[in-house]
Design a protein around this motif. Structure first.
Motif, PDB file in Angstrom:
ATOM      1  N   ALA A 276       0.835  -1.195   0.000  1.00  6.93           N
ATOM      2  CA  ALA A 276       0.000   0.000   0.000  1.00  6.93           C
ATOM      3  C   ALA A 276       0.874   1.252   0.000  1.00  6.93           C
ATOM      4  CB  ALA A 276      -0.930  -0.002   1.213  1.00  6.93           C
ATOM      5  N   GLY A 277       1.973   1.219   0.768  1.00  6.22           N
ATOM      6  CA  GLY A 277       2.909   2.330   0.746  1.00  6.22           C
ATOM      7  C   GLY A 277       3.541   2.515  -0.622  1.00  6.22           C
ATOM      8  N   LEU A 278       3.873   1.409  -1.279  1.00  5.70           N
ATOM      9  CA  LEU A 278       4.416   1.485  -2.635  1.00  5.70           C
ATOM     10  C   LEU A 278       3.390   2.113  -3.579  1.00  5.70           C
ATOM     11  CD1 LEU A 278       6.772   0.711  -4.537  1.00  5.70           C
ATOM     12  CD2 LEU A 278       5.676  -1.521  -4.827  1.00  5.70           C
ATOM     13  N   GLN A 279       2.123   1.732  -3.419  1.00  7.15           N
ATOM     14  CA  GLN A 279       1.066   2.308  -4.252  1.00  7.15           C
ATOM     15  C   GLN A 279       0.915   3.802  -4.006  1.00  7.15           C
ATOM     16  OE1 GLN A 279      -0.473   1.909  -6.964  1.00  7.15           O
ATOM     17  NE2 GLN A 279      -2.469   0.925  -6.632  1.00  7.15           N
ATOM     18  N   ALA A 280       1.087   4.235  -2.750  1.00 12.28           N
ATOM     19  CA  ALA A 280       1.017   5.667  -2.456  1.00 12.28           C
ATOM     20  C   ALA A 280       2.069   6.432  -3.250  1.00 12.28           C
ATOM     21  CB  ALA A 280       1.204   5.909  -0.957  1.00 12.28           C
ATOM     22  N   GLY A 281       3.273   5.867  -3.347  1.00 11.81           N
ATOM     23  CA  GLY A 281       4.319   6.519  -4.119  1.00 11.81           C
ATOM     24  C   GLY A 281       4.038   6.500  -5.610  1.00 11.81           C
ATOM     25  N   VAL A 282       3.538   5.374  -6.115  1.00 15.64           N
ATOM     26  CA  VAL A 282       3.195   5.277  -7.536  1.00 15.64           C
ATOM     27  C   VAL A 282       2.156   6.328  -7.906  1.00 15.64           C
ATOM     28  CG1 VAL A 282       2.060   3.818  -9.272  1.00 15.64           C
ATOM     29  CG2 VAL A 282       3.794   2.838  -7.759  1.00 15.64           C
ATOM     30  N   CYS A 283       1.129   6.464  -7.057  1.00 14.85           N
ATOM     31  CA  CYS A 283       0.059   7.421  -7.327  1.00 14.85           C
ATOM     32  C   CYS A 283       0.553   8.860  -7.196  1.00 14.85           C
ATOM     33  CB  CYS A 283      -1.105   7.168  -6.389  1.00 14.85           C
ATOM     34  SG  CYS A 283      -1.964   5.605  -6.702  1.00 14.85           S
ATOM     35  N   ALA A 284       1.393   9.108  -6.197  1.00 16.06           N
ATOM     36  CA  ALA A 284       1.934  10.457  -6.032  1.00 16.06           C
ATOM     37  C   ALA A 284       2.785  10.840  -7.238  1.00 16.06           C
ATOM     38  CB  ALA A 284       2.761  10.532  -4.749  1.00 16.06           C
ATOM     39  N   GLY A 285       3.565   9.892  -7.753  1.00 15.03           N
ATOM     40  CA  GLY A 285       4.369  10.165  -8.937  1.00 15.03           C
ATOM     41  C   GLY A 285       3.526  10.434 -10.159  1.00 15.03           C
ATOM     42  N   SER A 286       2.448   9.658 -10.323  1.00 16.08           N
ATOM     43  CA  SER A 286       1.547   9.865 -11.453  1.00 16.08           C
ATOM     44  C   SER A 286       0.888  11.239 -11.377  1.00 16.08           C
ATOM     45  CB  SER A 286       0.479   8.764 -11.457  1.00 16.08           C
ATOM     46  OG  SER A 286      -0.487   8.995 -12.461  1.00 16.08           O
ATOM     47  N   LEU A 287       0.428  11.604 -10.188  1.00 15.18           N
ATOM     48  CA  LEU A 287      -0.231  12.894 -10.021  1.00 15.18           C
ATOM     49  C   LEU A 287       0.743  14.051 -10.240  1.00 15.18           C
ATOM     50  CD1 LEU A 287      -2.752  14.487  -9.296  1.00 15.18           C
ATOM     51  CD2 LEU A 287      -2.158  14.215  -6.878  1.00 15.18           C
ATOM     52  N   ALA A 288       1.982  13.903  -9.755  1.00 11.18           N
ATOM     53  CA  ALA A 288       2.978  14.960  -9.947  1.00 11.18           C
ATOM     54  C   ALA A 288       3.247  15.191 -11.428  1.00 11.18           C
ATOM     55  CB  ALA A 288       4.266  14.593  -9.221  1.00 11.18           C
ATOM     56  N   ARG A 289       3.311  14.124 -12.198  1.00 13.90           N
ATOM     57  CA  ARG A 289       3.520  14.263 -13.648  1.00 13.90           C
ATOM     58  C   ARG A 289       2.313  14.956 -14.293  1.00 13.90           C
ATOM     59  NH1 ARG A 289       7.906  11.773 -15.550  1.00 13.90           N
ATOM     60  NH2 ARG A 289       8.886  10.114 -14.301  1.00 13.90           N
ATOM     61  N   ALA A 290       1.113  14.605 -13.828  1.00 15.59           N
ATOM     62  CA  ALA A 290      -0.080  15.226 -14.393  1.00 15.59           C
ATOM     63  C   ALA A 290      -0.135  16.713 -14.071  1.00 15.59           C
ATOM     64  CB  ALA A 290      -1.323  14.516 -13.865  1.00 15.59           C
ATOM     65  N   VAL A 291       0.228  17.067 -12.838  1.00 11.33           N
ATOM     66  CA  VAL A 291       0.231  18.480 -12.446  1.00 11.33           C
ATOM     67  C   VAL A 291       1.231  19.264 -13.288  1.00 11.33           C
ATOM     68  CG1 VAL A 291       0.838  20.075 -10.583  1.00 11.33           C
ATOM     69  CG2 VAL A 291      -0.600  18.070 -10.109  1.00 11.33           C
ATOM     70  N   GLU A 292       2.408  18.705 -13.474  1.00 12.40           N
ATOM     71  CA  GLU A 292       3.423  19.390 -14.285  1.00 12.40           C
ATOM     72  C   GLU A 292       2.945  19.555 -15.726  1.00 12.40           C
ATOM     73  OE1 GLU A 292       8.136  18.888 -15.600  1.00 12.40           O
ATOM     74  OE2 GLU A 292       7.088  17.286 -14.532  1.00 12.40           O
ATOM     75  N   HIS A 293       2.336  18.501 -16.257  1.00 11.35           N
ATOM     76  CA  HIS A 293       1.874  18.558 -17.649  1.00 11.35           C
ATOM     77  C   HIS A 293       0.774  19.601 -17.820  1.00 11.35           C
ATOM     78  CE1 HIS A 293       0.689  17.169 -21.654  1.00 11.35           C
ATOM     79  NE2 HIS A 293      -0.569  17.200 -21.225  1.00 11.35           N
ATOM     80  N   THR A 294      -0.228  19.588 -16.952  1.00 15.99           N
ATOM     81  CA  THR A 294      -1.350  20.511 -17.109  1.00 15.99           C
ATOM     82  C   THR A 294      -0.966  21.956 -16.798  1.00 15.99           C
ATOM     83  OG1 THR A 294      -2.079  20.008 -14.843  1.00 15.99           O
ATOM     84  CG2 THR A 294      -3.069  18.743 -16.647  1.00 15.99           C
ATOM     85  N   ALA A 295       0.096  22.149 -16.027  1.00 14.33           N
ATOM     86  CA  ALA A 295       0.541  23.514 -15.713  1.00 14.33           C
ATOM     87  C   ALA A 295       1.339  24.127 -16.859  1.00 14.33           C
ATOM     88  CB  ALA A 295       1.375  23.522 -14.437  1.00 14.33           C
ATOM     89  N   THR A 296       1.934  23.298 -17.702  1.00 17.98           N
ATOM     90  CA  THR A 296       2.785  23.807 -18.787  1.00 17.98           C
ATOM     91  C   THR A 296       2.145  23.678 -20.167  1.00 17.98           C
ATOM     92  OG1 THR A 296       3.896  21.650 -18.907  1.00 17.98           O
ATOM     93  CG2 THR A 296       4.908  23.334 -17.514  1.00 17.98           C
TER      94      THR A 296
END
Length: 415
Positions: A276-296
Motif C-alpha cells: 500500500a505504501g508502494l502504491q502511495a508513491g506510484v500514485c503520487a508520482g503519477s499525479l505529480a507528472r499530471a500536475v506538471e503537464h497541465t501547468a505547462t
C-alpha cells in the motif's frame, strides 16, 4: 498516533529519494525492460537501505517504498524487505537470522513471497503428492491478481505438523520478482511459512508476463525442500494456523495480536501495508507528472490547469493519494508499536486497490493524447497502479475480508 518520522527514518527516506531520483530515470527504465536494474539495486544495498529497514521498522519501509513508487524503480526492494529481512528478523530462529540476514542485507540474496489465496490449498501426506482442489493465485490480498490462474502449494510436514522441514508440491501461478529471487517464502495450506531456495531440486521457475515489469515468474514445486520459518516450534499450537481474516486479539500473557496470530498473519499484514505504501508513491508520482503537464501545456492560450474540470479531477486524485498514504502509515505505525493491525492493514490495502486505480487512470487521462503514448513515463505509473491493485487482491475481495474480520471481532466481543 504520531506519524512524524524519526531522525533515522527521515535520513533513510532522503537517501532513498536521492538514489531513486538519480538512477531510476525514464531512459534507464526503458533499457531495463522487464528485468531488474542491477546497478540501482547495488547502489541501494551499498547505501545500506535494505539493512536499515530492521532499524526503521515497517513505517520506515513504507516511507522508502513511497520513494521507489514515485519513480517506479525496477528493483526487488519491497519483496526482499517484507518477505526476507523483516520476516526472518521477526519470526526466524537465531540460527536462521545468523545465516540468512547478512546476505539479504547486502543484496547478495533476494527474497520474495508466495502466499495462497484465502480459499487455500489442500495438504497431502508425505510422498502422496499435492491434494486435489488447489486454490487460486498468490498475493498479500484475498485474491491473487488478474494474471494468476489456478494454483497453490500443498505442504507435507514429516511426522507431525511441527517439523522443521517439509516437502512442498504445487504451483503458484505468479510470484513478483521471482526471477531475481534466491529464496522464496512459501505459505502452505495450513498457513505455515517455509523458506525455499529457488535453486534447489524440485523447484522450477517459469517466467511470466504481467501488467507491470516485475520480473515475475510461475513457481512450480515438486517435492521441494522447505525449511520452516521459526523452526519446529513455529508449527506448534493452533495460533500459527489461525486465519488472518479472523483478526482477533486472543492474547495469552499480554501477547499482542501480531504475536498470537502467527507468522503467516504477521507477514501478510506487513505485505499488505508495504505494498500500500508502494502504491502511495506510484500514485503520487503519477499525479505529480499530471500536475506538471497541465501547468505547462496550453490550450486556447492558457494552461490546462486553469480549467475547472482539470482542477477538480486533480483535487480528487490528491485526496485519494492522501487516503492511501495515511491508512498505510496507520497500519505500519500500529504494527511497529505491536498493536493489533490486521484490520488497519486490510483498510490500507482496500484504499491502495480502489483509490490507486482511480489515481493512475486520472494521471493518464489528464495527460490527454500524450497519455496514450505507451512510451511516456506516466504510462509506467498506470501499469504499476493496476498491477498493485491486482496484487493486493482487488477492492471488492479485500472489502469482503475486511467486513468478515470486523464481524468476527464483534462476535468475539459479544461472547
Amino acid at each position: 498516533m504520531d506519524f512524524t518520522p524519526t531522525e533515522e527514518q527521515a535520513e533513510a527516506r532522503g537517501l532513498a529519494a536521492r538514489i531513486f531520483g538519480d538512477l531510476s530515470t525514464p531512459e534507464r527504465l526503458a533499457a531495463a525492460g522487464t528485468g531488474t536494474d542491477a546497478e540501482l539495486w547495488k547502489a541501494l544495498c551499498a547505501a545500506g537501505l535494505p539493512a536499515a529497514v530492521e532499524d526503521v521498522g515497517l513505517l520506515g519501509l513504507v516511507l522508502l517504498l513511497e520513494e521507489q513508487g514515485r519513480t517506479t524503480a525496477q528493483v526487488p526492494f519491497a519483496v526482499t524487505c517484507v518477505y526476507g529481512l523483516l520476516a526472518v528478523a521477526e519470526h526466524g530462529t537465531a540460527e536462521q537470522r545468523q545465516r540468512l540476514l547478512p546476505a539479504l542485507r547486502d543484496g547478495t540474496a533476494v527474497a520474495t513471497g508466495a502466499f495462497p489465496a484465502r480459499s487455500g490449498v489442500r495438504s497431502a501426506a508425505v510422498g502422496a503428492g499435492p491434494g486435489p482442489g488447489l486454490g487460486t493465485g498468490t498475493g498479500p490480498g484475498t485474491g491473487a491478481g488478474a494474471e494468476a490462474g489456478a494454483g497453490g502449494v500443498a505442504g507435507a510436514a514429516p511426522a507431525g505438523a511441527g517439523g522443521a522441514d517439509a516437502e512442498l508440491s504445487g504451483v503458484v501461478p505468479y510470484v513478483p520478482w521471482l526471477r531475481d529471487a534466491t529464496h522464496v517464502l512459501v505459505a502452505d495450506a495450513d498457513r505455515g511459512l517455509w523458506i525455499v531456495r529457488t535453486g534447489d531440486p524440485g523447484v522450477t521457475v517459469l517466467p511470466v508476463e504481467t501488467t507491470a515489469p516485475w520480473s515475475a515468474a510461475r513457481l512450480v514445486l515438486d517435492g521441494a525442500r522447505g525449511e520452516r520459518l521459526g523452526g519446529a516450534a513455529a508449527g506448534e499450537g493452533p495460533a500459527s494456523g489461525e486465519s488472518p481474516a479472523a483478526g482477533g486479539n486472543t492474547v495469552a500473557g499480554e501477547r499482542t495480536e501480531r504475536a498470537c496470530s502467527g507468522a503467516y498473519a504477521s507477514v501478510l499484514a506487513a505485505g499488505r501495508t508495504a505494498f500500500a505504501g508502494l502504491q502511495a508513491g506510484v500514485c503520487a508520482g503519477s499525479l505529480a507528472r499530471a500536475v506538471e503537464h497541465t501547468a505547462t501545456r496550453e490550450q486556447f492560450g492558457r494552461p490546462l490547469s486553469t480549467n475547472q474540470g482539470v482542477l477538480l479531477r486533480a483535487a480528487d486524485a490528491h485526496m485519494d493519494v492522501e487516503a492511501i498514504r495515511v491508512t498505510a502509515y496507520e497500519a505500519a505505525w500500529r504494527r511497529d508499536q505491536q498493536l493489533p493491525c490486521n484490520t488497519q492493514a486490510l483498510t490500507a490495502a482496500w484504499w491502495a486497490s480502489e483509490a490507486g486505480k482511480r489515481v493512475v487512470h486520472a494521471g493518464q487521462h489528464l495527460h490527454g493524447g500524450t497519455g496514450a503514448d505507451l512510451d511516456h513515463p506516466v504510462h509506467r505509473h498506470f501499469l504499476w497502479g493496476r498491477q498493485l491493485d491486482a496484487y493486493l487482491g482487488g477492492g471488492s475481495e479485500v472489502l469482503q475480508e475486511l467486513g468478515e474480520s470486523l464481524a468476527a471481532a464483534e462476535e468475539r466481543e459479544a461472547s
